[in-house]
Design an enzyme around this catalytic site. Structure first.
Site, mmCIF file in Angstrom:
data_model
loop_
_atom_site.group_PDB
_atom_site.id
_atom_site.type_symbol
_atom_site.label_atom_id
_atom_site.label_comp_id
_atom_site.label_asym_id
_atom_site.label_seq_id
_atom_site.Cartn_x
_atom_site.Cartn_y
_atom_site.Cartn_z
ATOM 1 N N HIS A 176 0.839 -1.202 0.000
ATOM 2 C CA HIS A 176 0.000 0.000 0.000
ATOM 3 C C HIS A 176 0.873 1.251 0.000
ATOM 4 C CE1 HIS A 176 -3.444 -2.329 1.832
ATOM 5 N NE2 HIS A 176 -2.446 -3.028 2.343
ATOM 6 N N TYR A 177 0.266 2.378 -0.415
ATOM 7 C CA TYR A 177 0.838 3.667 -0.033
ATOM 8 C C TYR A 177 -0.168 4.386 0.856
ATOM 9 C CZ TYR A 177 -1.445 5.691 -4.316
ATOM 10 O OH TYR A 177 -2.307 6.081 -5.304
ATOM 11 N N THR A 178 0.334 5.311 1.678
ATOM 12 C CA THR A 178 -0.515 5.866 2.743
ATOM 13 C C THR A 178 -1.284 7.120 2.336
ATOM 14 O OG1 THR A 178 1.286 7.232 3.591
ATOM 15 C CG2 THR A 178 1.046 5.021 4.535
ATOM 16 N N ASP A 227 -3.692 2.006 -5.030
ATOM 17 C CA ASP A 227 -2.339 1.917 -4.462
ATOM 18 C C ASP A 227 -1.761 0.513 -4.598
ATOM 19 O OD1 ASP A 227 -4.311 1.156 -2.460
ATOM 20 O OD2 ASP A 227 -2.734 1.190 -0.951
ATOM 21 N N HIS A 276 -2.607 -3.326 -3.302
ATOM 22 C CA HIS A 276 -3.984 -3.201 -2.819
ATOM 23 C C HIS A 276 -4.952 -3.138 -4.002
ATOM 24 C CE1 HIS A 276 -6.573 -1.198 0.576
ATOM 25 N NE2 HIS A 276 -6.977 -2.407 0.279
ATOM 26 N N GLU A 291 2.530 -0.841 4.586
ATOM 27 C CA GLU A 291 2.183 0.528 4.190
ATOM 28 C C GLU A 291 3.468 1.325 3.939
ATOM 29 O OE1 GLU A 291 -0.545 2.218 3.537
ATOM 30 O OE2 GLU A 291 -2.220 1.122 4.443
HETATM 31 ZN ZN LIG Z 1 -4.069 0.410 0.489
#
Ligand SMILES: [Zn+2]
Length: 292
Positions: free
Chosen positions: A54-56, A187, A177, A118
């Site tokens: 993921h990225y936040t 993401d 994700h 993340e």
């Molecule tokens: Zn995500």
């Protein structure tokens, strides 16, 4: 001890009808002993089946706050600090709340069976945040995404390498994700360096260029029906309906696939190169995991 066993046997074999078995008559123990050496089963596998990246969409401070105090979390957090730290927010043997609805490779409820990572990254550049709102653009192109820091890529590479080895995770189950929730998430986006991680760290899935070129030289794409193409996406692991049109949800799957495997030109529209990459991946990673 011997007397208790005798009573239990006597009840079991000779006096079944008079209800003589009571808890006081069967073997009594102070506390039980777990014997994990005498018998061992062969039908087993790791509980962790996939890694979701993921990225936040926020900075270090806000990412830490959201992921440690809210009702979302991840096992690991990679900030964009200039240091050697990776933060472990949830023990690997517990569930982190990172995946949500969706599925991949026949599994749903991925929070049960995945490790979530993340990475602090803004996602879409500030000036393009509203780019889809006027309806002229369906999906963000490559240029709209924010680069990942070099140090973050190195940390991700080493961490995923370690996790994949320890849990024996198959390459195609190292996903973004967006791969598992294509209509909700984009993401870790088009700038996440999947190909580089495959080449430099041997992690994740990537197609062989030769196979891609071969499938591009065939006439299969022109002849393929929409349901056939959709089946090829399902064969790889994507969740996709079986209708004979490219509805929005189906295009979301194409876009998620392109973000991952053809990131420089993600359109949400199927084309010969996208289909050739998909065919090349299915050739290389044919077969399924265990579903027992
Ligand atoms: Zn995500």
């Amino acid at each position: 001890m011997a007397k208790n066993i005798f009573l239990a046997l006597a009840c079991g074999f000779t006096l079944p009808l008079i209800g003589c078995v009571t808890t006081s008559q069967v073997a009594t123990i102070e506390s039980y002993v777990i014997d994990s050496e005498t018998y061992q089963a062969t039908g087993k596998s790791e509980r962790i089946k996939s890694i979701v990246l993921h990225y936040t969409v926020s900075n270090n401070a806000r990412s830490i706050k959201t992921l440690t105090t809210g009702n979302v979390s991840a096992h690991y957090l990679i900030l964009n600090n200039d240091d050697d730290k990776i933060y472990n927010l949830v023990p690997e043997n517990e569930r982190a709340w990172h995946a949500g609805n969706g599925g991949f490779a026949g599994r749903t409820i991925l929070n049960d069976t995945s490790i979530g990572i993340e990475i602090v990254n803004a996602g879409i550049k500030h000036e393009y945040r509203n780019a889809l709102k006027n309806g002229k653009l369906d999906y963000h192109p490559y240029e709209h995404y924010v680069e990942f820091d070099e140090l973050q890529v190195k940390k991700v590479g080493q961490l995923v390498q370690d996790l994949a080895k320890r849990y024996d995770i198959s390459p195609k189950n190292i996903i973004g994700h967006a791969d598992m929730a294509p209509s909700r998430k984009i993401d870790p986006g088009a700038k996440f360096p999947w190909q580089r991680l495959y080449k430099e760290y041997g992690i994740g899935a990537w197609y062989d260029e030769f196979d891609k070129q071969f499938f591009m030289s065939q006439d299969e794409f022109a002849a393929a029906t929409i349901p056939e193409i959709k089946q090829a996406f399902r064969d790889y692991g994507y969740q996709l309906n079986n209708s004979d049109e490219w509805d929005k949800k189906s295009r979301d799957v194409i876009y998620a696939f392109q973000l991952h495997f053809r990131p420089h030109h993600p359109t949400g529209v199927i084309d010969i190169e996208t289909y050739a990459i998909l065919k090349a991946l299915n050739k290389k990673y044919a077969g399924r995991d265990d579903f027992y």
